[in-house]
Design a protein around this motif. Structure first.
Motif, PDB file in Angstrom:
ATOM      1  N   SER A   1      44.500   7.524  -6.507  1.00 18.41           N
ATOM      2  CA  SER A   1      45.492   8.991  -5.530  1.00 18.41           C
ATOM      3  C   SER A   1      46.420   8.582  -4.724  1.00 18.41           C
ATOM      4  CB  SER A   1      43.689   9.342  -5.422  1.00 18.41           C
ATOM      5  OG  SER A   1      43.099   9.946  -6.417  1.00 18.41           O
ATOM      6  N   TRP A   2      47.243   7.346  -4.726  1.00 24.34           N
ATOM      7  CA  TRP A   2      47.752   7.627  -3.871  1.00 24.34           C
ATOM      8  C   TRP A   2      48.593   8.220  -3.741  1.00 24.34           C
ATOM      9  CZ3 TRP A   2      49.355   5.040   0.147  1.00 24.34           C
ATOM     10  CH2 TRP A   2      50.593   4.735   0.510  1.00 24.34           C
ATOM     11  N   GLU A   3      49.039   9.090  -4.797  1.00 19.54           N
ATOM     12  CA  GLU A   3      49.959  10.021  -4.715  1.00 19.54           C
ATOM     13  C   GLU A   3      49.535  11.475  -3.372  1.00 19.54           C
ATOM     14  OE1 GLU A   3      48.927  12.614  -8.497  1.00 19.54           O
ATOM     15  OE2 GLU A   3      50.795  11.539  -8.342  1.00 19.54           O
ATOM     16  N   ASP A   4      48.130  11.415  -3.267  1.00 21.54           N
ATOM     17  CA  ASP A   4      47.525  12.261  -2.400  1.00 21.54           C
ATOM     18  C   ASP A   4      46.570  11.304  -1.490  1.00 21.54           C
ATOM     19  OD1 ASP A   4      45.648  11.848  -4.009  1.00 21.54           O
ATOM     20  OD2 ASP A   4      45.758  13.458  -4.977  1.00 21.54           O
ATOM     21  N   THR A   5      47.004  11.184  -0.672  1.00 16.32           N
ATOM     22  CA  THR A   5      45.617  10.457   0.169  1.00 16.32           C
ATOM     23  C   THR A   5      46.657   9.628   1.300  1.00 16.32           C
ATOM     24  OG1 THR A   5      44.753   9.238  -2.084  1.00 16.32           O
ATOM     25  CG2 THR A   5      44.471   8.297   0.613  1.00 16.32           C
ATOM     26  N   VAL A   6      46.393  10.438   2.544  1.00 11.03           N
ATOM     27  CA  VAL A   6      47.226   9.204   3.708  1.00 11.03           C
ATOM     28  C   VAL A   6      45.598   8.600   4.447  1.00 11.03           C
ATOM     29  CG1 VAL A   6      46.979   9.826   6.475  1.00 11.03           C
ATOM     30  CG2 VAL A   6      48.033  11.316   4.385  1.00 11.03           C
ATOM     31  N   LEU A   7      46.153   7.315   5.156  1.00 12.39           N
ATOM     32  CA  LEU A   7      45.149   6.356   5.274  1.00 12.39           C
ATOM     33  C   LEU A   7      45.638   6.332   7.038  1.00 12.39           C
ATOM     34  CD1 LEU A   7      43.106   4.364   5.530  1.00 12.39           C
ATOM     35  CD2 LEU A   7      45.147   2.254   4.794  1.00 12.39           C
ATOM     36  N   ILE A   8      44.526   6.326   7.642  1.00 15.06           N
ATOM     37  CA  ILE A   8      44.986   6.117   9.567  1.00 15.06           C
ATOM     38  C   ILE A   8      44.293   4.964   9.895  1.00 15.06           C
ATOM     39  CG2 ILE A   8      44.502   7.367  11.528  1.00 15.06           C
ATOM     40  CD1 ILE A   8      44.535   9.582  10.680  1.00 15.06           C
ATOM     41  N   ILE A   9      44.736   3.735  10.520  1.00 13.39           N
ATOM     42  CA  ILE A   9      44.305   2.505  10.696  1.00 13.39           C
ATOM     43  C   ILE A   9      44.507   2.858  11.949  1.00 13.39           C
ATOM     44  CG2 ILE A   9      44.506   0.187  10.603  1.00 13.39           C
ATOM     45  CD1 ILE A   9      46.328   0.073   7.657  1.00 13.39           C
ATOM     46  N   ASN A  10      43.556   2.609  12.860  1.00  8.16           N
ATOM     47  CA  ASN A  10      43.657   3.015  14.296  1.00  8.16           C
ATOM     48  C   ASN A  10      41.973   0.920  14.310  1.00  8.16           C
ATOM     49  OD1 ASN A  10      41.316   3.787  13.913  1.00  8.16           O
ATOM     50  ND2 ASN A  10      42.066   6.027  14.326  1.00  8.16           N
ATOM     51  N   TYR A  11      42.266   1.280  15.966  1.00  9.01           N
ATOM     52  CA  TYR A  11      41.399   0.328  16.738  1.00  9.01           C
ATOM     53  C   TYR A  11      40.457   1.168  17.889  1.00  9.01           C
ATOM     54  CZ  TYR A  11      43.826  -3.421  14.429  1.00  9.01           C
ATOM     55  OH  TYR A  11      44.312  -4.322  13.677  1.00  9.01           O
TER      56      TYR A  11
ATOM     57  N   ASN B   1      40.094   4.227  -8.411  1.00  8.37           N
ATOM     58  CA  ASN B   1      40.164   5.082  -9.880  1.00  8.37           C
ATOM     59  C   ASN B   1      39.956   6.715  -9.394  1.00  8.37           C
ATOM     60  OD1 ASN B   1      37.313   5.747  -8.504  1.00  8.37           O
ATOM     61  ND2 ASN B   1      36.603   4.087  -9.736  1.00  8.37           N
ATOM     62  N   GLY B   2      40.010   6.810  -8.298  1.00 12.40           N
ATOM     63  CA  GLY B   2      40.758   8.095  -7.493  1.00 12.40           C
ATOM     64  C   GLY B   2      38.848   8.598  -7.189  1.00 12.40           C
ATOM     65  N   THR B   3      38.322   8.326  -7.046  1.00 11.87           N
ATOM     66  CA  THR B   3      37.386   9.270  -6.457  1.00 11.87           C
ATOM     67  C   THR B   3      36.113   8.385  -5.148  1.00 11.87           C
ATOM     68  OG1 THR B   3      35.460   7.115  -7.349  1.00 11.87           O
ATOM     69  CG2 THR B   3      35.976   8.606  -9.326  1.00 11.87           C
ATOM     70  N   LEU B   4      37.066   8.504  -4.162  1.00 10.85           N
ATOM     71  CA  LEU B   4      36.717   8.736  -3.202  1.00 10.85           C
ATOM     72  C   LEU B   4      35.872   9.953  -2.675  1.00 10.85           C
ATOM     73  CD1 LEU B   4      39.111   6.387  -1.208  1.00 10.85           C
ATOM     74  CD2 LEU B   4      36.938   5.888  -1.310  1.00 10.85           C
ATOM     75  N   PRO B   5      35.756  10.028  -1.513  1.00 12.23           N
ATOM     76  CA  PRO B   5      35.472  12.166  -1.261  1.00 12.23           C
ATOM     77  C   PRO B   5      36.490  12.293  -0.130  1.00 12.23           C
ATOM     78  CG  PRO B   5      34.415  10.187   0.051  1.00 12.23           C
ATOM     79  CD  PRO B   5      35.001   9.345  -0.612  1.00 12.23           C
ATOM     80  N   GLN B   6      36.804  13.362   0.079  1.00 15.94           N
ATOM     81  CA  GLN B   6      37.556  14.054   0.940  1.00 15.94           C
ATOM     82  C   GLN B   6      38.234  13.235   2.403  1.00 15.94           C
ATOM     83  OE1 GLN B   6      35.747  17.548   0.372  1.00 15.94           O
ATOM     84  NE2 GLN B   6      37.996  18.897  -0.119  1.00 15.94           N
ATOM     85  N   ILE B   7      37.580  12.830   2.620  1.00 18.41           N
ATOM     86  CA  ILE B   7      36.723  12.547   4.314  1.00 18.41           C
ATOM     87  C   ILE B   7      36.176  10.561   4.114  1.00 18.41           C
ATOM     88  CG2 ILE B   7      37.231  11.646   6.515  1.00 18.41           C
ATOM     89  CD1 ILE B   7      38.628  14.341   5.399  1.00 18.41           C
TER      90      ILE B   7
END
Length: 697
Positions: free
Chosen positions: A397-407, A355-361
């Motif tokens: 909010s896909w249009e303005d989100t970056v997901l970093i997946i790491n280990y 629903n696009g309500t995640l915080p900035q980080i």
């Protein structure tokens, strides 16, 4: 080709009264003779209460500092070569000082200055050049300008750190990345490739040496098969002072295991849809906890940036914030408690992402059996990662989100590519407890960048580690108007800031893909009667033994066919490249390059080029930076498109990523000009006109 013959040797100092009381550098003569130190060598105190670590010898003698705060230094060739201030400076900058002879300094190395009139002290060589940032300001190695042009488009950054897998353990046979076909793989002192790990228990010999190869973990228990030790000692024993050839003995033969694509269906599909980083390293050459300490949320809180950690009650103790008193003792409504250690639950994350309500980080912390920590398998972890990806990609909010997946770290699995550790004795990067050892960076771990600006089958090639995530958030925050004083993390070492990427060039802001199709659904992991996850127990209960290294029947791994578009400045070693410009591909044509029709499958060998480290055979400026570009006939690119013998007369090049779909350019270092093509010929020019798309095959 990398070799182990030029590796620095660690010096151990064991004299009882040779103890550091601070973190300065000292001449050996500073200590008593009973320490057994060479008086003209320079030693660095990296760990208080422990002996110093030898950095290097001083051919002109070692100078004891008269200052009570500055370090001792080696005496330069000319004693007029002194510092103008207390900032780091390129050798080229120091050499330009009026009335001071610093000509003997390496122009492409960074030197530490601790005050006006003091001698400069070598830090490290900048393989991609050193840039001046002005008087009184620290100069830096040239990583290329950050790609900040589109960072204001990003409103949400999500970090999902999984557990304990080495890059080769998952992607050693993935096509288009730095894999088991590495054309620059290290060569051991015994003449064997690094892939042939010395193993006295192996009956298999290669060039007369008992050796073990990377082996495919197969069978119904493949996913819950353990690797080796992920602890400090096991990792450093395997690293073997930089030789990287002691895995079967220093760790275990199980470390060499890798998984087949059938065990990683979602991750292979994700690698075909988004950007995989194949030079992303664990920050610490060790276990989980020190690597997970890169959750620097208090800085965000003070800067006014919204943040939150999403976790279930079962978080595998992977939320590092819970280990600290200020979080443990925070009040019920304190932001540190509410956003840092309260159990918001993963379902809340999925809902907020949709629903696009995640915080900035946001940070996502998974439960134990979905963490991929051996013997917790990748199938269950892939299901969770897929839920995270789908919630973001299909959310509002896909249009303005970056997901970093790491280990966080490697889990005791080996990786063939050597970690880019700092020079011996580098402050904040080495420690001396029971012997001198590098803190990190450690070995490669998997990492993805998932966003509208990182779609497509892309490989990001810049050296990165967990501090790169910090630096990415710093760049994003400053681009969005936050003060550098409020968002710059003081705990990132000078070495990491000079050598690790800030990830910004992994994004192409010239285009945004908002319609990436969903991946094939992963099966939901099993639960026990109480509702707790139990896919690991289910795997372990399968009849039959766990797979082990196939002694007596070892074969070299076969890499899957495929290619990926390259992003990142100076992609460098570890891959074979194809260069395309428009509807043409670069080819070798004997003693020159030419253009020919591209191969749709990238399988035409005359279009294959590799990069090797720059030669250092001449005294010319620039001969120790950049790369040689080598055609498949073994000749090196030089001048205006000639292919010459790869000796001291061959040119060094930078391969510069202009970013945002503008392509790469070949920069000839000796001439200071770009490779161009017009009509029917190549030439060098000070103007950028010919650009290339670069592919890793």
């Amino acid at each position: 080709m990398l070799t182990t013959t030029a590796l620095l040797l660690v010096t151990f100092v064991n004299a009882d009264n040779c103890i550091c009381m601070d973190n300065r550098a000292y001449c050996g003569s500073h200590f008593t003779k009973t320490c057994g130190l060479n008086s003209t060598d320079l030693y660095q105190c990296v760990t208080r209460g422990q002996p110093p670590v030898r950095r290097f010898s001083c051919p002109n003698g070692c100078h004891k500092s008269d200052s009570q705060s500055a370090s001792d230094t080696c005496v330069p060739d000319d004693i007029s070569c002194t510092c103008p201030d207390n900032a780091d400076h390129c050798g080229s900058v120091l050499a330009k000082q009026s009335g001071k002879d610093c000509a003997s300094l390496d122009p492409n190395s960074l030197y530490q200055c601790e005050g006006e009139g003091l001698f400069p002290s070598w830090r490290w060589t900048c393989s991609t050049g050193c840039i001046s940032n002005g008087p009184g300001v620290n100069d830096t190695c040239d990583k290329g300008a950050s790609n900040v042009v589109g960072l204001t488009k990003i409103k949400h950054i999500v970090i999902f750190m999984q557990e304990n897998r080495a890059f080769d353990n998952y992607y050693g046979i993935l096509g288009g990345v730095c894999n088991y076909k590495d054309p620059n793989a290290m060569v051991q002192d015994n003449g064997n490739s690094i892939f042939y790990q010395p193993d006295p228990n192996s009956p298999d010999k290669h060039n007369g040496v008992n050796s073990s190869l990377p082996w495919m973990i197969t069978g119904p228990k493949a996913g819950c098969t353990l690797g080796g030790s992920n602890f400090w000692q096991g990792n450093h024993d395997a690293w073997n002072n930089g030789s990287n050839n002691n895995w079967p003995v220093g760790n275990t033969p199980n470390s060499l295991g890798y998984l087949a694509p059938s065990n990683l269906p979602f991750y292979y599909e994700l690698a075909s849809q988004f950007t995989i980083a194949d030079k992303y390293f664990e920050s610490i050459m060790g276990s989980t906890n020190p690597n997970r300490l890169v959750l620097w949320t208090e800085i965000l809180e003070k800067a006014g940036i919204t943040w939150r950690v999403y976790q279930d009650i079962d978080n595998f103790d992977d939320n590092a914030l819970e280990w600290f008193e200020q979080y443990q003792k925070s009040t019920k409504m304190s932001p540190l408690r509410v956003n840092g250690i309260d159990n918001w639950g993963l379902d809340s994350f999925f809902g907020h992402a949709m629903n696009g309500t995640l915080p900035q980080i946001s940070w996502v912390v998974g439960p134990t059996e979905l963490s991929e920590h051996p013997d917790n398998g990748p199938m269950a972890g892939q299901w969770l990662t897929q839920q995270v990806v789908n919630a973001i990609k299909n959310g509002s909010s896909w249009e303005d989100t970056v997901l970093i997946i790491n280990y966080d770290e490697t889990g005791g699995f080996w990786d063939h590519y050597p970690p880019p550790v700092a020079p011996i004795g580098t402050l904040d990067e080495w420690i001396n407890v029971d012997g001198a050892a590098p803190i990190g960076p450690g070995y490669r771990v998997p990492a993805f960048i998932v966003s509208p600006w990182s779609s497509g089958s892309v490989v990001f090639t810049e050296p990165s580690d967990h501090t790169s995530v910090i630096m990415f958030i710093e760049q994003w925050a400053m681009a969005n108007g936050y003060s550098p004083e409020d968002v710059m993390c003081p705990y990132v070492s000078t070495y990491r800031r000079n050598h690790m990427s800030d990830l910004t060039r992994s994004l192409d802001f010239s285009q945004a893909n908002l319609s990436v199709p969903d991946t094939t659904p992963m099966p939901m992991p099993s639960r026990d009667p109480s509702g707790s996850w139990d896919p690991t127990e289910e795997c372990e209960a399968v009849p039959g033994p766990f797979p082990t290294i196939p002694y007596g029947n070892q074969t070299f791994p076969v890499v899957e066919p495929g290619f990926k578009l390259v992003r990142g400045n100076n992609p460098g070693l570890g891959r074979t490249y194809v260069f395309q410009s428009g509807a043409q591909a670069l080819i070798q044509n004997g003693k020159s390059i030419a253009f020919g029709p591209p191969s749709p499958t990238m399988t035409n060998p005359v279009q294959y080029f590799t990069m090797t480290m720059a030669s250092n055979n001449n005294d010319d400026i620039g001969d120790n930076i950049g790369y040689r570009i080598v055609a498949n006939n073994g000749r090196c690119l030089s001048g205006a498109g000639q292919l010459v013998k790869c000796d001291q007369n061959a040119d060094n090049w930078f391969l510069l990523d202009l970013g945002n779909s503008e392509g790469f350019v070949f920069y000839n270092i000796p001439k200071g000009e770009y490779l161009q093509y017009a009509g029917t010929s190549f030439f060098l020019s000070n103007q950028i006109a010919t650009t290339f798309a670069v592919y890793s095959v």
